[in-house]
Design a protein around this motif. Structure first.
Motif, mmCIF file in Angstrom:
data_model
loop_
_atom_site.group_PDB
_atom_site.id
_atom_site.type_symbol
_atom_site.label_atom_id
_atom_site.label_comp_id
_atom_site.label_asym_id
_atom_site.label_seq_id
_atom_site.Cartn_x
_atom_site.Cartn_y
_atom_site.Cartn_z
ATOM 1 N N SER A 50 34.801 -13.760 11.991
ATOM 2 C CA SER A 50 36.133 -13.326 11.567
ATOM 3 C C SER A 50 36.083 -11.956 10.913
ATOM 4 O O SER A 50 36.948 -11.092 11.163
ATOM 5 C CB SER A 50 36.726 -14.340 10.588
ATOM 6 O OG SER A 50 36.904 -15.592 11.202
ATOM 7 N N ARG A 51 35.080 -11.729 10.081
ATOM 8 C CA ARG A 51 34.952 -10.425 9.434
ATOM 9 C C ARG A 51 34.689 -9.333 10.462
ATOM 10 O O ARG A 51 35.207 -8.215 10.342
ATOM 11 C CB ARG A 51 33.834 -10.452 8.391
ATOM 12 C CG ARG A 51 34.225 -11.177 7.099
ATOM 13 C CD ARG A 51 33.229 -10.903 5.985
ATOM 14 N NE ARG A 51 31.945 -11.557 6.245
ATOM 15 C CZ ARG A 51 31.632 -12.788 5.854
ATOM 16 N NH1 ARG A 51 32.532 -13.500 5.183
ATOM 17 N NH2 ARG A 51 30.462 -13.308 6.111
ATOM 18 N N LEU B 9 38.516 -22.285 5.385
ATOM 19 C CA LEU B 9 38.471 -20.834 5.351
ATOM 20 C C LEU B 9 39.900 -20.345 5.139
ATOM 21 O O LEU B 9 40.798 -20.677 5.923
ATOM 22 C CB LEU B 9 37.912 -20.240 6.650
ATOM 23 C CG LEU B 9 36.415 -20.441 6.945
ATOM 24 C CD1 LEU B 9 36.133 -21.845 7.473
ATOM 25 C CD2 LEU B 9 35.925 -19.393 7.947
ATOM 26 N N ARG B 10 40.123 -19.584 4.069
ATOM 27 C CA ARG B 10 41.461 -19.095 3.754
ATOM 28 C C ARG B 10 41.539 -17.592 4.015
ATOM 29 O O ARG B 10 40.645 -16.835 3.648
ATOM 30 C CB ARG B 10 41.826 -19.373 2.294
ATOM 31 C CG ARG B 10 41.875 -20.843 1.938
ATOM 32 C CD ARG B 10 42.454 -21.038 0.535
ATOM 33 N NE ARG B 10 42.292 -22.426 0.113
ATOM 34 C CZ ARG B 10 41.246 -22.900 -0.539
ATOM 35 N NH1 ARG B 10 40.250 -22.054 -0.845
ATOM 36 N NH2 ARG B 10 41.159 -24.153 -0.866
ATOM 37 N N TYR B 11 42.657 -17.192 4.626
ATOM 38 C CA TYR B 11 42.900 -15.792 4.952
ATOM 39 C C TYR B 11 44.197 -15.361 4.286
ATOM 40 O O TYR B 11 45.080 -16.188 4.026
ATOM 41 C CB TYR B 11 42.994 -15.593 6.467
ATOM 42 C CG TYR B 11 41.755 -16.014 7.226
ATOM 43 C CD1 TYR B 11 40.822 -15.072 7.642
ATOM 44 C CD2 TYR B 11 41.526 -17.356 7.522
ATOM 45 C CE1 TYR B 11 39.686 -15.462 8.342
ATOM 46 C CE2 TYR B 11 40.392 -17.753 8.220
ATOM 47 C CZ TYR B 11 39.475 -16.797 8.615
ATOM 48 O OH TYR B 11 38.346 -17.184 9.308
ATOM 49 N N LYS C 174 39.315 -9.858 10.199
ATOM 50 C CA LYS C 174 40.036 -10.825 9.359
ATOM 51 C C LYS C 174 39.029 -11.455 8.398
ATOM 52 O O LYS C 174 38.158 -12.227 8.812
ATOM 53 C CB LYS C 174 40.708 -11.908 10.201
ATOM 54 C CG LYS C 174 41.674 -11.380 11.247
ATOM 55 C CD LYS C 174 42.898 -10.702 10.607
ATOM 56 C CE LYS C 174 43.801 -11.685 9.909
ATOM 57 N NZ LYS C 174 45.046 -11.038 9.406
ATOM 58 N N ARG C 175 39.127 -11.088 7.132
ATOM 59 C CA ARG C 175 38.133 -11.515 6.151
ATOM 60 C C ARG C 175 38.614 -12.768 5.404
ATOM 61 O O ARG C 175 39.640 -12.725 4.714
ATOM 62 C CB ARG C 175 37.860 -10.392 5.160
ATOM 63 C CG ARG C 175 36.817 -10.738 4.095
ATOM 64 C CD ARG C 175 36.650 -9.569 3.127
ATOM 65 N NE ARG C 175 36.091 -8.423 3.818
ATOM 66 C CZ ARG C 175 34.799 -8.203 3.986
ATOM 67 N NH1 ARG C 175 33.907 -9.081 3.519
ATOM 68 N NH2 ARG C 175 34.368 -7.141 4.613
ATOM 69 N N PRO C 176 37.879 -13.885 5.509
ATOM 70 C CA PRO C 176 38.245 -15.081 4.743
ATOM 71 C C PRO C 176 37.778 -14.959 3.290
ATOM 72 O O PRO C 176 36.901 -14.157 2.969
ATOM 73 C CB PRO C 176 37.490 -16.202 5.461
ATOM 74 C CG PRO C 176 36.280 -15.532 6.028
ATOM 75 C CD PRO C 176 36.708 -14.127 6.381
ATOM 76 N N ASP C 177 38.372 -15.768 2.414
ATOM 77 C CA ASP C 177 37.970 -15.761 1.000
ATOM 78 C C ASP C 177 36.581 -16.348 0.809
ATOM 79 O O ASP C 177 35.928 -16.085 -0.192
ATOM 80 C CB ASP C 177 38.968 -16.579 0.163
ATOM 81 C CG ASP C 177 40.317 -15.886 0.076
ATOM 82 O OD1 ASP C 177 40.384 -14.683 0.361
ATOM 83 O OD2 ASP C 177 41.309 -16.564 -0.267
ATOM 84 N N ALA D 285 32.986 -17.504 9.827
ATOM 85 C CA ALA D 285 33.454 -16.561 8.813
ATOM 86 C C ALA D 285 32.911 -15.161 9.101
ATOM 87 O O ALA D 285 33.626 -14.158 8.951
ATOM 88 C CB ALA D 285 33.023 -17.023 7.425
ATOM 89 N N ILE E 286 45.077 -20.634 7.182
ATOM 90 C CA ILE E 286 44.009 -21.590 6.884
ATOM 91 C C ILE E 286 43.323 -22.023 8.170
ATOM 92 O O ILE E 286 43.997 -22.329 9.161
ATOM 93 C CB ILE E 286 44.563 -22.852 6.180
ATOM 94 C CG1 ILE E 286 45.355 -22.491 4.924
ATOM 95 C CG2 ILE E 286 43.436 -23.834 5.855
ATOM 96 C CD1 ILE E 286 44.550 -22.027 3.768
#
Length: 333
Positions: free
Chosen positions: A270-271, A214-216, A275-278, A267, A251
């Motif tokens: 996180s949203r 998961l990338r931020y 914090k929204r991951p790609d 994920a 990451i």
């Protein structure tokens, strides 16, 4: 003065390079047995010294090899796909078989075998655009052997295709094989590379486990950063296994026994935190690297279930020291 007995030698000794160089300045051509003024003898000695011994090729095999290639070159669907890689030898054989009667049983002296390439992108075969076959006709082909085949797909050797063709051609010993090879490619275009691809994929994932990335845009470390702290707490509450790399980009690496579903749920969490991951990306990481990097397993239990705080060096260790894999995890193209 030069003796008249040395003006011609029917059986000259092997050419001597040192004496040849010395004599050249004196305009005399010397062998170990004396001076030889006969140009045929001189040329033979030089040729034997430079080019070595030739191998005999039966004229009937030469005739069949030349005829096989010409027959395929005359067919429009094959003409552009076949590239002769020993053109000088082919021209020599073509001239020789044209000058020698078909009833004469004799051999031709040659130093190498006839070779050619088949460029499959010229054959319009689906899935084989990058496949190139390198084919060699042994000296006793086709009467005593089949052709030898090496295959490469986009420059990488594909041994499986060559071995399949070799096995297929074993039952056609004594016959011309080139058109059989082309027919086999046409009949197996959709499957002949599949097993090779699977073998490569199997080798690429040997000793590795499927993990999820998961990338931020960025993740900042420290209790003052409330969103990131909430992310760490959510991972601990969900018993997520893995590590977190602070910085830009940020990451999160999710490792087994956590699953893809666990990564997707995280994920979503996180949203909700802000914090929204790609997205969630699957990647295979070496088991040994994960163990040495301290991600998941007993190492995480000792941390009280928290994600591993990683730096780039730790992530490199988790990637087994593979810089290309590290760049892939970081999302660097």
């Amino acid at each position: 003065r030069i003796s008249s007995t040395n003006l011609h030698q029917s059986n000259p000794a092997p050419f001597n390079k040192a004496k040849f160089s010395q004599a050249r300045r004196r305009h005399a051509w010397i062998t170990d047995r004396g001076v030889c003024w006969c140009w045929p003898c001189l040329i033979f000695s030089i040729h034997r010294e430079i080019y070595g011994r030739h191998l005999p090729m039966d004229i009937s095999d030469a005739r069949r090899q030349v005829a096989e290639i010409i027959a395929l070159q005359d067919q429009p669907k094959y003409s552009h796909a076949i590239q002769i890689t020993t053109p000088a030898l082919f021209d020599r054989l073509e001239k020789a078989v044209g000058n020698i009667g078909s009833s004469i049983n004799q051999t031709l002296p040659v130093k190498k075998c006839l070779t050619l390439k088949v460029n499959c992108h010229e054959l319009d075969l689906d899935g084989l655009a990058g496949l190139v076959l390198e084919i060699e006709f042994p000296l006793d082909y086709p009467s005593g052997s089949t052709c030898q085949i090496h295959a490469a797909d986009n420059g990488k050797a594909v041994n499986d295709v060559g071995s399949k063709l070799t096995t297929y051609l074993e039952s056609f010993a004594g016959c011309e094989c080139l058109e059989l090879v082309l027919d086999w490619l046409s009949d197996n275009s959709s499957t002949c590379l599949s097993s090779s691809t699977n073998d490569i994929a199997s080798n690429d994932t040997a000793g590795k486990v499927e993990c999820y990335i998961l990338r931020y845009n960025h993740l900042l470390s420290g209790p003052e950063h409330k969103k990131e702290k909430s992310m760490v707490d959510a991972a601990k509450k969900g018993k997520l296994q893995g590590g977190i790399l602070w910085g830009t980009p940020g990451i999160v690496v999710v490792v087994p026994p956590s699953t893809e579903e666990d990564a997707k749920e995280y994920a979503v969490d996180s949203r909700d935190i802000g914090k929204r991951p790609d997205g969630v990306e699957s990647v295979h990481l070496p088991e040994r690297g994960l163990e040495e990097g301290g991600l998941g397993g007993m190492a995480q239990q000792k941390r009280g279930g928290k994600l591993k705080d990683m730096d780039t060096a730790t992530l490199r260790t988790a990637c087994g020291g593979d810089e290309d894999l590290l760049r892939s995890v970081l999302g660097i193209k």
